[in-house]
Scaffold this motif. Structure first.
Motif, PDB file in Angstrom:
ATOM      1  N   HIS A  49      74.208 -88.044 -15.805  1.00  0.00           N
ATOM      2  CA  HIS A  49      73.515 -86.939 -16.142  1.00  0.00           C
ATOM      3  C   HIS A  49      73.277 -86.602 -17.679  1.00  0.00           C
ATOM      4  CE1 HIS A  49      74.153 -86.087 -11.800  1.00  0.00           C
ATOM      5  NE2 HIS A  49      75.280 -86.562 -11.903  1.00  0.00           N
ATOM      6  N   ASP A  50      72.240 -86.489 -17.995  1.00  0.00           N
ATOM      7  CA  ASP A  50      71.777 -86.108 -19.290  1.00  0.00           C
ATOM      8  C   ASP A  50      70.855 -85.059 -19.228  1.00  0.00           C
ATOM      9  OD1 ASP A  50      70.836 -85.717 -21.747  1.00  0.00           O
ATOM     10  OD2 ASP A  50      70.629 -88.071 -22.244  1.00  0.00           O
ATOM     11  N   ASP A  51      71.508 -83.702 -19.286  1.00  0.00           N
ATOM     12  CA  ASP A  51      70.824 -82.493 -19.201  1.00  0.00           C
ATOM     13  C   ASP A  51      69.615 -82.303 -20.070  1.00  0.00           C
ATOM     14  OD1 ASP A  51      72.190 -81.718 -16.788  1.00  0.00           O
ATOM     15  OD2 ASP A  51      73.709 -80.692 -18.074  1.00  0.00           O
ATOM     16  N   PHE A  52      69.755 -82.551 -21.291  1.00  0.00           N
ATOM     17  CA  PHE A  52      68.885 -82.396 -22.431  1.00  0.00           C
ATOM     18  C   PHE A  52      67.692 -83.317 -22.204  1.00  0.00           C
ATOM     19  CE2 PHE A  52      66.737 -83.138 -26.512  1.00  0.00           C
ATOM     20  CZ  PHE A  52      66.802 -81.729 -26.915  1.00  0.00           C
ATOM     21  N   HIS A  53      67.853 -84.611 -21.738  1.00  0.00           N
ATOM     22  CA  HIS A  53      66.508 -85.477 -21.742  1.00  0.00           C
ATOM     23  C   HIS A  53      66.102 -85.408 -19.921  1.00  0.00           C
ATOM     24  CE1 HIS A  53      68.287 -86.847 -25.360  1.00  0.00           C
ATOM     25  NE2 HIS A  53      66.856 -86.781 -25.571  1.00  0.00           N
ATOM     26  N   ASN A  54      66.824 -84.293 -19.054  1.00  0.00           N
ATOM     27  CA  ASN A  54      66.442 -84.284 -17.667  1.00  0.00           C
ATOM     28  C   ASN A  54      66.488 -85.694 -16.859  1.00  0.00           C
ATOM     29  OD1 ASN A  54      65.742 -82.668 -15.458  1.00  0.00           O
ATOM     30  ND2 ASN A  54      63.530 -83.237 -15.491  1.00  0.00           N
ATOM     31  N   ALA A  55      67.779 -86.413 -17.125  1.00  0.00           N
ATOM     32  CA  ALA A  55      67.735 -87.851 -16.825  1.00  0.00           C
ATOM     33  C   ALA A  55      69.182 -87.503 -15.772  1.00  0.00           C
ATOM     34  CB  ALA A  55      68.280 -88.761 -17.591  1.00  0.00           C
ATOM     35  N   HIS A  56      68.810 -87.718 -14.378  1.00  0.00           N
ATOM     36  CA  HIS A  56      69.894 -87.587 -13.475  1.00  0.00           C
ATOM     37  C   HIS A  56      69.923 -88.791 -12.405  1.00  0.00           C
ATOM     38  CE1 HIS A  56      70.942 -83.518 -14.763  1.00  0.00           C
ATOM     39  NE2 HIS A  56      69.785 -83.165 -14.964  1.00  0.00           N
ATOM     40  N   ILE A  63      70.568 -96.127 -12.684  1.00  0.00           N
ATOM     41  CA  ILE A  63      70.909 -95.974 -13.853  1.00  0.00           C
ATOM     42  C   ILE A  63      70.166 -97.149 -14.595  1.00  0.00           C
ATOM     43  CG2 ILE A  63      73.050 -96.040 -15.455  1.00  0.00           C
ATOM     44  CD1 ILE A  63      74.548 -94.821 -13.418  1.00  0.00           C
ATOM     45  N   ILE A  64      70.398 -98.498 -14.493  1.00  0.00           N
ATOM     46  CA  ILE A  64      69.863 -99.747 -15.257  1.00  0.00           C
ATOM     47  C   ILE A  64      68.386 -99.311 -15.351  1.00  0.00           C
ATOM     48  CG2 ILE A  64      69.393-102.008 -15.141  1.00  0.00           C
ATOM     49  CD1 ILE A  64      72.075-102.350 -13.815  1.00  0.00           C
ATOM     50  N   ALA A  65      67.730 -99.016 -14.387  1.00  0.00           N
ATOM     51  CA  ALA A  65      66.157 -98.784 -14.480  1.00  0.00           C
ATOM     52  C   ALA A  65      65.867 -97.507 -15.591  1.00  0.00           C
ATOM     53  CB  ALA A  65      65.565 -98.375 -13.136  1.00  0.00           C
ATOM     54  N   GLY A  66      66.572 -96.551 -15.498  1.00  0.00           N
ATOM     55  CA  GLY A  66      66.430 -95.499 -16.328  1.00  0.00           C
ATOM     56  C   GLY A  66      66.581 -95.749 -17.782  1.00  0.00           C
ATOM     57  N   TRP A  67      67.985 -96.222 -17.724  1.00  0.00           N
ATOM     58  CA  TRP A  67      68.382 -97.099 -19.182  1.00  0.00           C
ATOM     59  C   TRP A  67      67.281 -97.751 -19.948  1.00  0.00           C
ATOM     60  CZ3 TRP A  67      73.686 -97.066 -20.720  1.00  0.00           C
ATOM     61  CH2 TRP A  67      74.101 -97.676 -21.723  1.00  0.00           C
ATOM     62  N   HIS A 121      82.528 -94.000 -13.194  1.00  0.00           N
ATOM     63  CA  HIS A 121      81.516 -93.660 -11.869  1.00  0.00           C
ATOM     64  C   HIS A 121      80.910 -92.114 -12.130  1.00  0.00           C
ATOM     65  CE1 HIS A 121      84.664 -90.680 -10.336  1.00  0.00           C
ATOM     66  NE2 HIS A 121      85.409 -91.197 -10.844  1.00  0.00           N
ATOM     67  N   ARG A 122      81.276 -91.565 -13.316  1.00  0.00           N
ATOM     68  CA  ARG A 122      80.236 -90.090 -13.433  1.00  0.00           C
ATOM     69  C   ARG A 122      80.141 -90.138 -14.870  1.00  0.00           C
ATOM     70  NH1 ARG A 122      79.686 -84.813 -14.255  1.00  0.00           N
ATOM     71  NH2 ARG A 122      78.078 -83.988 -12.730  1.00  0.00           N
ATOM     72  N   LEU A 123      79.216 -89.872 -15.662  1.00  0.00           N
ATOM     73  CA  LEU A 123      78.923 -89.684 -17.127  1.00  0.00           C
ATOM     74  C   LEU A 123      78.017 -88.562 -17.014  1.00  0.00           C
ATOM     75  CD1 LEU A 123      78.923 -90.140 -20.201  1.00  0.00           C
ATOM     76  CD2 LEU A 123      77.070 -91.756 -19.737  1.00  0.00           C
ATOM     77  N   HIS A 124      78.676 -87.484 -17.709  1.00  0.00           N
ATOM     78  CA  HIS A 124      77.811 -86.425 -18.096  1.00  0.00           C
ATOM     79  C   HIS A 124      77.618 -86.284 -19.744  1.00  0.00           C
ATOM     80  CE1 HIS A 124      76.931 -82.050 -18.958  1.00  0.00           C
ATOM     81  NE2 HIS A 124      75.922 -82.361 -17.709  1.00  0.00           N
TER      82      HIS A 124
END
Length: 138
Positions: A49-56, A63-67, A121-124
């Protein structure tokens, strides 16, 4: 074989050293953009979860695809300075500043929850541009 960290075998608590190792592997994954390196730092069911960049993103493959979709962020080079602020039973809080030549600088606070194998297992990520907002005078 990509090294992985494990929680202290005598207890279920995370160590400062283990968190440092995980961050180094995370940065290796960011530098390399190799699927295997990204896979090594996240559990199969991980949440990113990266709120500033709206990535959830939920699930390691998402995650790999988004990364990998952020590869262009690295154009022109980047640095990341960081420090571990706190380590608890199964999570850590990390502060850092990412400096991208093409995107600017961002202050970051990461809250990272780990599974028993030492994978995230969870990154904010809470981030904000650095140096772009004038300081308000009171």
């Amino acid at each position: 074989m990509t090294p992985t960290m494990t929680l202290d075998s005598r207890a279920t608590t995370l160590t400062q050293s283990a968190v440092h190792g995980w961050v180094e592997r995370y940065l290796l994954a960011w530098r390399s953009n190799e699927r295997s390196h990204v896979r090594a730092v996240f559990s199969a069911e991980a949440e990113y979860h990266d709120d500033f960049h709206n990535a959830h993103w939920v699930g390691r493959e998402r995650i790999i695809a988004g990364w990998l979709g952020r590869r262009d962020w690295q154009q022109g080079g980047w640095t990341f300075t960081w420090d571990v602020l706190s380590v608890s039973d199964d999570y850590a809080v990390i502060a850092g500043v990412a400096n991208y030549r093409e995107r600017g600088s961002f202050g970051n606070i990461w809250t990272v929850h780990f599974d028993r194998s030492g994978r995230c297992h969870r990154l904010h990520i809470a981030s904000e541009p650095v140096g772009t907002h004038p300081r308000s005078e009171s």
